[in-house]
Design an enzyme around this catalytic site. Structure first.
Site, PDB file in Angstrom:
ATOM      1  N   GLU A 176      30.757  94.777  35.114  1.00 21.40           N
ATOM      2  CA  GLU A 176      31.690  95.685  35.278  1.00 21.40           C
ATOM      3  C   GLU A 176      32.227  96.216  33.812  1.00 21.40           C
ATOM      4  O   GLU A 176      33.227  96.756  33.615  1.00 21.40           O
ATOM      5  CB  GLU A 176      32.754  95.026  36.085  1.00 21.40           C
ATOM      6  CG  GLU A 176      33.397  93.777  35.814  1.00 21.40           C
ATOM      7  CD  GLU A 176      32.551  92.494  36.215  1.00 21.40           C
ATOM      8  OE1 GLU A 176      31.365  92.446  36.332  1.00 21.40           O
ATOM      9  OE2 GLU A 176      33.249  91.767  36.627  1.00 21.40           O
ATOM     10  N   SER A 226      25.993  84.053  32.924  1.00 23.09           N
ATOM     11  CA  SER A 226      26.467  82.598  32.307  1.00 23.09           C
ATOM     12  C   SER A 226      26.126  81.660  33.412  1.00 23.09           C
ATOM     13  O   SER A 226      25.657  81.655  34.548  1.00 23.09           O
ATOM     14  CB  SER A 226      27.989  82.486  32.276  1.00 23.09           C
ATOM     15  OG  SER A 226      28.574  82.638  33.567  1.00 23.09           O
ATOM     16  N   CYS A 281      20.995  85.912  24.799  1.00 17.27           N
ATOM     17  CA  CYS A 281      20.798  84.478  25.182  1.00 17.27           C
ATOM     18  C   CYS A 281      19.648  83.775  24.456  1.00 17.27           C
ATOM     19  O   CYS A 281      19.602  82.580  24.587  1.00 17.27           O
ATOM     20  CB  CYS A 281      20.360  84.778  26.685  1.00 17.27           C
ATOM     21  SG  CYS A 281      18.731  85.596  26.858  1.00 17.27           S
TER      22      CYS A 281
HETATM   23  P1  NAD Z   1      28.753  86.390  33.527  1.00 15.66           P
HETATM   24  O1  NAD Z   1      28.372  85.261  34.189  1.00 15.66           O
HETATM   25  O2  NAD Z   1      30.220  86.565  33.197  1.00 15.66           O
HETATM   26  O3  NAD Z   1      28.530  87.690  34.358  1.00 15.66           O
HETATM   27  C1  NAD Z   1      27.132  88.008  34.833  1.00 15.66           C
HETATM   28  C2  NAD Z   1      27.426  88.792  36.130  1.00 15.66           C
HETATM   29  O4  NAD Z   1      27.769  88.197  37.264  1.00 15.66           O
HETATM   30  C3  NAD Z   1      28.042  90.079  36.107  1.00 15.66           C
HETATM   31  O5  NAD Z   1      27.641  91.313  36.610  1.00 15.66           O
HETATM   32  C4  NAD Z   1      29.475  89.563  36.901  1.00 15.66           C
HETATM   33  O6  NAD Z   1      30.070  90.768  37.464  1.00 15.66           O
HETATM   34  C5  NAD Z   1      28.964  88.640  37.749  1.00 15.66           C
HETATM   35  N1  NAD Z   1      29.990  87.636  37.927  1.00 15.66           N
HETATM   36  C6  NAD Z   1      30.788  86.795  37.078  1.00 15.66           C
HETATM   37  N2  NAD Z   1      31.479  85.911  37.593  1.00 15.66           N
HETATM   38  C7  NAD Z   1      31.294  85.981  38.858  1.00 15.66           C
HETATM   39  C8  NAD Z   1      31.684  85.169  39.792  1.00 15.66           C
HETATM   40  N3  NAD Z   1      32.811  84.229  39.604  1.00 15.66           N
HETATM   41  N4  NAD Z   1      31.355  85.471  41.112  1.00 15.66           N
HETATM   42  C9  NAD Z   1      30.458  86.315  41.374  1.00 15.66           C
HETATM   43  N5  NAD Z   1      30.048  86.859  40.466  1.00 15.66           N
HETATM   44  C10 NAD Z   1      30.366  86.946  39.240  1.00 15.66           C
HETATM   45  O7  NAD Z   1      27.881  86.659  32.293  1.00 15.66           O
HETATM   46  P2  NAD Z   1      28.375  87.538  31.038  1.00 15.66           P
HETATM   47  O8  NAD Z   1      29.441  87.076  30.222  1.00 15.66           O
HETATM   48  O9  NAD Z   1      28.057  88.841  31.710  1.00 15.66           O
HETATM   49  O10 NAD Z   1      26.832  87.584  30.222  1.00 15.66           O
HETATM   50  C11 NAD Z   1      26.784  86.602  28.975  1.00 15.66           C
HETATM   51  C12 NAD Z   1      25.925  85.153  29.718  1.00 15.66           C
HETATM   52  O11 NAD Z   1      24.957  85.717  30.140  1.00 15.66           O
HETATM   53  C13 NAD Z   1      25.707  84.357  28.644  1.00 15.66           C
HETATM   54  O12 NAD Z   1      25.728  82.930  29.102  1.00 15.66           O
HETATM   55  C14 NAD Z   1      24.141  84.647  28.153  1.00 15.66           C
HETATM   56  O13 NAD Z   1      23.596  83.347  27.733  1.00 15.66           O
HETATM   57  C15 NAD Z   1      23.843  84.871  29.735  1.00 15.66           C
HETATM   58  N6  NAD Z   1      22.389  85.493  29.594  1.00 15.66           N
HETATM   59  C16 NAD Z   1      21.229  84.864  29.880  1.00 15.66           C
HETATM   60  C17 NAD Z   1      20.113  85.617  29.910  1.00 15.66           C
HETATM   61  C18 NAD Z   1      18.755  84.770  30.055  1.00 15.66           C
HETATM   62  O14 NAD Z   1      17.639  85.541  30.328  1.00 15.66           O
HETATM   63  N7  NAD Z   1      18.820  83.490  30.607  1.00 15.66           N
HETATM   64  C19 NAD Z   1      19.965  86.860  29.339  1.00 15.66           C
HETATM   65  C20 NAD Z   1      21.011  87.687  29.067  1.00 15.66           C
HETATM   66  C21 NAD Z   1      22.388  87.034  29.081  1.00 15.66           C
END
Ligand code: NAD
Length: 489
Positions: A176, A226, A281
């Site tokens: 979002e 995350s 990441c």
């Molecule tokens: P995030 O976990 O906050 O959000 C990711 C998705 O999950 C979003 O679409 C969000 O709407 C949804 N979301 C968030 N909290 C939620 C909840 N409580 N319940 C249900 N849905 C929820 O992650 P971010 O801040 O958007 O991205 C950064 C993170 O992603 C970093 O930790 C990074 O390391 C990780 N990442 C990992 C990889 C990999 O390949 N391992 C790749 C890219 C990013």
């Protein structure tokens, strides 16, 4: 202000959401659009349409299913600049970084176009006397992906080209915080000519995610984000009987040996630690120097950090953009302060700086912390900002122990000119992606993307043949055709 829409049944539909969020350009804090926080009813409508579309799509020959992907590749290439600017404006990274993102997206489309070969099964004639056995792959049905903010134009491509080429219908829930690029991607997806219902886009946050996790019509969930969210999604999807692959956060260590080519190492590591403002990441976040590498590397990386130009990513001379939000900036600056309180020396301090002309932007400049205590919060927490922590070891054994003593396992790298040490590192480190004289060890689309430990929950990873296995279920047929039944003609 533009309110973004969902893409359902081959067309654009207004969300039934009452709530919406503003999408900001992190370099200027200007509002770009408004994203609806779609409720479960929108997800349900998308799944219903996708379930209907699946009946015909799975019967469509695989050679025909890949034709829209060929068209999509061309469209992505034609619209690369427009997509790159959209990524830069909503996510903050530089145009060079945004273009590279689109390139990897295209690569995944190309790899999925090999589905007529990738989806083939296996067989064994005469597994028993007169009995043949075949393993065939069939699609699952409707599958969904939930993706993070840091690669708005790429991460969905780790999944959907494989999913739809294998005969599934797909639902994307973008972040979002960066939903505009997905809107543009779906305009291209529409132009590529997928039949209605095969590709669906639902904007939203937690409510949309929970509706995906609970909907019995969704058979598999791919997640990137995350670690706490990954764990939550993995367990709720599993509790509902779904397949799940959940990629989480990271804290990537890099070992610098005294025999490394220091000029090359510094250049590559500065890009790994500070590129995309550290919001990758696969960003290097801890450098472990061994022996005499300490003094040379510390001086050189400090100079590289200071020389990086930070600003609005669409400007031609800018090396690094802002971080995603005001909260993120405050969090990163807080973790730098905690490192200092724990005894680290702030060699280059990126806190509290303003960028001329972009005074409202969320900028943290490149930061280098020296002698960070290995057990401190700063050394163990994913900072997700342009901050490199330095830890010093005397031997490669000590360095490998530091690398393996953490909960994440997304990436580990070594810089050395000694092949035996490189091999030992590759053999012993607990990480799914390993770089040897490489600072961002991102697998190309023909290999799976493999985090370990707290960086991944599941077994089959994203991309390539892992994606094919994830999006298909195997059926084994054992058959017997006795000779006596044969009719004479
Ligand atoms: P995030 O976990 O906050 O959000 C990711 C998705 O999950 C979003 O679409 C969000 O709407 C949804 N979301 C968030 N909290 C939620 C909840 N409580 N319940 C249900 N849905 C929820 O992650 P971010 O801040 O958007 O991205 C950064 C993170 O992603 C970093 O930790 C990074 O390391 C990780 N990442 C990992 C990889 C990999 O390949 N391992 C790749 C890219 C990013």
């Amino acid at each position: 202000m533009e309110r973004l829409q969902n893409f359902i049944d081959g067309g654009w539909r207004a969300s039934s959401a009452n709530d919406a969020l503003k999408v900001l350009n992190p370099a200027s804090a200007t509002v770009l659009a408004e994203v609806p926080l779609s409720p479960a009813t929108d997800v349900n409508a998308a799944v219903e349409v996708a379930e209907r579309a699946f009946i015909e799509w799975r019967r469509t020959p695989v050679v025909d299913r890949i034709q829209p992907l060929f068209r999509l590749k061309t469209l992505l290439e034609q619209h690369r600049e427009e997509l790159a600017l959209s990524i830069t404006n909503e996510c903050g990274k530089t145009l060079v970084e945004s273009r590279a993102e689109i390139l990897r997206a295209v690569e995944n489309v190309e790899t999925a176009c090999a589905m007529p070969v990738l989806i083939q099964g296996t067989n064994c004639e005469d597994i028993a006397r007169g009995i043949d056995e075949h393993m065939i792959r069939q699609p699952l049905g409707v599958v969904a992906a939930i993706v993070p903010f840091n690669f708005p134009g790429m991460i969905a491509f780790w999944f959907f080209p494989y999913a739809v080429a294998a005969g599934n219908c797909f639902l994307l829930k973008p972040s979002e915080r960066v939903p505009i690029t997905s809107q543009k991607l779906f305009e291209l997806i529409q132009a590529a000519g997928f039949p209605p219902g095969v590709m669906q886009l639902v904007n939203g946050g937690r409510d949309a995610v929970n509706a995906i996790l609970d909907h019995p019509g969704i058979k598999a969930v791919s997640f990137v984000g995350s670690t706490p969210t990954a764990k939550y999604i993995y367990s709720r999807a599993a509790a509902n009987g779904k397949r799940a692959q959940c990629q989480g956060g990271a804290k990537n260590p890099v070992v610098v040996m005294p025999d490394a080519d220091m000029e090359m190492t510094t250049r590559i590591l500065a890009d790994s630690a500070f590129g995309c403002a550290g919001q990758r990441c696969l960003a290097a976040s801890v450098a472990v120097t061994v022996g005499s590498a300490r003094s040379t590397f510390t001086d050189q990386i400090a100079a590289a950090a200071k020389s990086r130009k930070t600003g609005y990513g669409a400007l031609p001379d800018v090396d690094m953009g802002p971080v995603i939000s005001a909260e993120s900036k405050a969090r990163i600056e807080g973790l730098i302060a905690k490192g200092e309180q724990a005894g680290a020396r702030v060699v280059v301090d990126g806190r509290g700086k303003k960028v001329e002309g972009y005074e409202d932007g969320y900028f943290v400049l490149p930061t280098v912390l020296d002698d960070v205590p290995p057990d401190s919060e700063t050394a163990r927490t994913e900072i997700f900002g342009p901050v490199l922590s330095l830890i010093h070891a005397q031997t490669i054994e000590e360095a490998i122990a530091l690398v393996n003593g953490r909960s994440y396992g997304n990436m580990a790298c070594i810089f050395t000119t000694d092949g035996a040490n490189a091999r030992r590192f590759r053999y012993e480190v607990q990480a799914g992606n390993v770089g040897i004289n490489v600072g961002v060890a991102a697998p190309m689309s023909t290999f799976p993307f493999s985090g370990w430990g707290d960086s991944f929950f599941g077994d089959l990873h994203a991309q390539a043949h892992h994606a094919v296995e994830f999006f298909t279920q195997t059926k084994v047929v054992v058959e017997r055709w006795p000779k006596e039944w044969s009719r004479k003609f």
